[in-house]
Design a protein around this motif. Sequence first.
Motif, mmCIF file in Angstrom:
data_model
loop_
_atom_site.group_PDB
_atom_site.id
_atom_site.type_symbol
_atom_site.label_atom_id
_atom_site.label_comp_id
_atom_site.label_asym_id
_atom_site.label_seq_id
_atom_site.Cartn_x
_atom_site.Cartn_y
_atom_site.Cartn_z
ATOM 1 N N THR A 1 -12.624 7.832 -0.572
ATOM 2 C CA THR A 1 -14.074 7.210 -0.472
ATOM 3 C C THR A 1 -14.116 5.811 -0.208
ATOM 4 N N CYS B 1 0.717 -1.184 -0.041
ATOM 5 C CA CYS B 1 0.055 0.045 -0.126
ATOM 6 C C CYS B 1 1.000 1.195 0.037
ATOM 7 N N TYR C 1 -3.703 23.785 -4.965
ATOM 8 C CA TYR C 1 -4.784 24.207 -4.309
ATOM 9 C C TYR C 1 -4.728 26.041 -3.958
ATOM 10 N N ILE D 1 -0.240 14.799 -4.885
ATOM 11 C CA ILE D 1 0.480 14.320 -5.843
ATOM 12 C C ILE D 1 -0.395 12.853 -6.064
HETATM 13 C C1 FAD Z 1 -4.836 16.165 -4.964
HETATM 14 C C2 FAD Z 1 -5.822 14.936 -4.534
HETATM 15 C C3 FAD Z 1 -6.902 15.064 -4.363
HETATM 16 C C4 FAD Z 1 -7.878 13.895 -4.018
HETATM 17 N N1 FAD Z 1 -9.062 13.987 -3.799
HETATM 18 C C5 FAD Z 1 -9.902 13.067 -3.067
HETATM 19 C C6 FAD Z 1 -11.006 13.407 -2.674
HETATM 20 O O1 FAD Z 1 -11.674 14.481 -2.471
HETATM 21 N N2 FAD Z 1 -11.855 12.215 -2.246
HETATM 22 C C7 FAD Z 1 -11.092 10.778 -2.410
HETATM 23 O O2 FAD Z 1 -12.133 9.927 -2.355
HETATM 24 N N3 FAD Z 1 -10.129 10.622 -2.749
HETATM 25 C C8 FAD Z 1 -9.243 11.833 -3.089
HETATM 26 N N4 FAD Z 1 -7.924 11.659 -3.558
HETATM 27 C C9 FAD Z 1 -7.284 10.117 -3.417
HETATM 28 C C10 FAD Z 1 -6.646 9.691 -2.147
HETATM 29 O O3 FAD Z 1 -6.152 10.916 -1.346
HETATM 30 C C11 FAD Z 1 -5.891 8.575 -2.141
HETATM 31 O O4 FAD Z 1 -6.603 7.629 -3.129
HETATM 32 C C12 FAD Z 1 -5.490 8.049 -0.813
HETATM 33 O O5 FAD Z 1 -5.213 8.982 -0.076
HETATM 34 C C13 FAD Z 1 -4.219 7.191 -1.074
HETATM 35 O O6 FAD Z 1 -3.926 6.465 -0.038
HETATM 36 P P1 FAD Z 1 -2.656 5.602 0.192
HETATM 37 O O7 FAD Z 1 -2.578 4.993 1.542
HETATM 38 O O8 FAD Z 1 -2.756 4.640 -1.005
HETATM 39 O O9 FAD Z 1 -1.469 6.614 -0.143
HETATM 40 P P2 FAD Z 1 -0.355 7.475 0.884
HETATM 41 O O10 FAD Z 1 -1.432 8.154 1.940
HETATM 42 O O11 FAD Z 1 0.788 8.041 0.359
HETATM 43 O O12 FAD Z 1 0.041 6.212 1.926
HETATM 44 C C14 FAD Z 1 1.233 5.382 1.441
HETATM 45 C C15 FAD Z 1 2.184 5.364 2.430
HETATM 46 O O13 FAD Z 1 3.170 4.420 2.168
HETATM 47 C C16 FAD Z 1 4.347 4.778 2.724
HETATM 48 N N5 FAD Z 1 5.467 4.387 1.830
HETATM 49 C C17 FAD Z 1 5.833 4.642 0.698
HETATM 50 N N6 FAD Z 1 6.975 3.828 0.222
HETATM 51 C C18 FAD Z 1 7.432 3.095 1.610
HETATM 52 C C19 FAD Z 1 8.362 2.125 1.747
HETATM 53 N N7 FAD Z 1 9.260 1.861 0.965
HETATM 54 N N8 FAD Z 1 8.509 1.819 3.106
HETATM 55 C C20 FAD Z 1 7.700 2.167 3.961
HETATM 56 N N9 FAD Z 1 6.615 2.871 3.672
HETATM 57 C C21 FAD Z 1 6.533 3.633 2.595
HETATM 58 C C22 FAD Z 1 4.282 6.319 2.533
HETATM 59 O O14 FAD Z 1 5.133 7.130 3.623
HETATM 60 C C23 FAD Z 1 2.796 6.576 2.808
HETATM 61 O O15 FAD Z 1 2.712 6.954 4.208
HETATM 62 C C24 FAD Z 1 -7.055 12.677 -3.923
HETATM 63 C C25 FAD Z 1 -5.810 12.486 -4.175
HETATM 64 C C26 FAD Z 1 -5.089 13.598 -4.640
HETATM 65 C C27 FAD Z 1 -3.635 13.562 -4.850
#
Ligand code: FAD
Length: 360
Positions: free
Chosen positions: A343, A191, A219, A304
């Motif tokens: 979401t 993830c 933003y 991003i």
């Molecule tokens: C500009 C923008 C607007 C958005 N608006 C919305 C919205 O309004 N509604 C909605 O539903 N969705 C929205 N999204 C999408 C939503 O924010 C993402 O789908 C979601 O936050 C992704 O979560 P994640 O856990 O995959 O990523 P992240 O939150 O980035 O978590 C990944 C984690 O992995 C860790 N990691 C990475 N590599 C390593 C490694 N090698 N070793 C250990 N840890 C590691 C990172 O440090 C991080 O904490 C938006 C996204 C963006 C960019």
Amino acid sequence: MGLAVASELSKSHKDIIVVEKNSSFGQEISSRNSEVIHAGIYYPKDSLKTRTCVEGKDLLYALCAENNIGHRKIGKLIVAIDKNEVRDLEDLFKKGLENGVSDLKLITKVEVKRMEPYVQAKAAIYSPSTGILDSHGLMKNLAWQFQSRQGIIAYNTEVIGIDRTNDEYELTVQDASEGAFKFSSRILINCAGLNSDKVAEMAGIKKGEYKLKYCKGDYFKVHSNKAKFINHLIYPVPKKNYSTLGIHATLDLQGGLRLGPDEEYVDKIDYSINEAKKTSFFEGMGKFLPFIELDDLWPDTSGIRPKLQGPNEGFRDFIIRDEAENNLRGFINLIGIESPGLTSVLSIARMVRKMVESQI
Ligand SMILES: Cc1cc2nc3c(=O)[nH]c(=O)nc-3n(C[C@H](O)[C@H](O)[C@H](O)COP(=O)(O)OP(=O)(O)OC[C@H]3O[C@@H](n4cnc5c(N)ncnc54)[C@H](O)[C@@H]3O)c2cc1C
């Protein structure tokens, strides 16, 4: 995503570790978004984006209500400003209904004026089940739930290598204080957000198979006096390939108003805001929010997106895949989790639990 998956798994399984390279959760994509609970209108009917968004929305509202996580079902208008956009709006309305978003309403100019006296539109889609949430509160709650079931979160610990040994995955991690060490796990769930393609390669996925492209969104905050001019989230009619939903106006739980995010493909992670974009934000939004003046805007945050599609390419779905077919049994990838990932998060966590349980 990692916290939600871990929390879901910890309801019925033990010995789960979340490995996080930063000193806390939520310092990357999940704290740099619009915090909107989407309804599930835009994407193809059978896509994971639609299915997980429609299911995830209800799960998220329920979790927020049960756990006092800040949220408001504020509703949203997607506004058309000319005849061409009205046609696209009607298509989008049909798509939303097909996707199972049954509460949508197509409303006229007069009805828009009644709901939003200061918004300019020829017609709109009203989505009453769209809302906003405190994304940090959500992550805090998921971390707490996971830890209260003996789950471990190892902060300041970066995964730098993965080897397949017998039936397990041996992870090499870099700990900020103790240096590098190794441990093994039978199940490995990737993830890693913006790094998820690289982590997949570390575990043995062919180089380039899941190449992510970074798409930045800036933003701009709007002067606080102007927040009272709207009551709902206001979105434009999106581009045909739904690569983004277009720069929109969102209210936050504190009553602040901001515009964004825009769309700019970038090569590296840099969250600084380009102030020169202020004029294009103003001109774009001025068409339907005429009460905003250029001097009302100032740079806010940026985020991003981890995109699988490049500029002007067609729709790409989330990758949520058990890699057994790539000879990597026990390895589950979550890649390209851009919007509506926030979401969809609880629905995706359930999907991943089923994948894990089919292997043990
Ligand atoms: C500009 C923008 C607007 C958005 N608006 C919305 C919205 O309004 N509604 C909605 O539903 N969705 C929205 N999204 C999408 C939503 O924010 C993402 O789908 C979601 O936050 C992704 O979560 P994640 O856990 O995959 O990523 P992240 O939150 O980035 O978590 C990944 C984690 O992995 C860790 N990691 C990475 N590599 C390593 C490694 N090698 N070793 C250990 N840890 C590691 C990172 O440090 C991080 O904490 C938006 C996204 C963006 C960019």
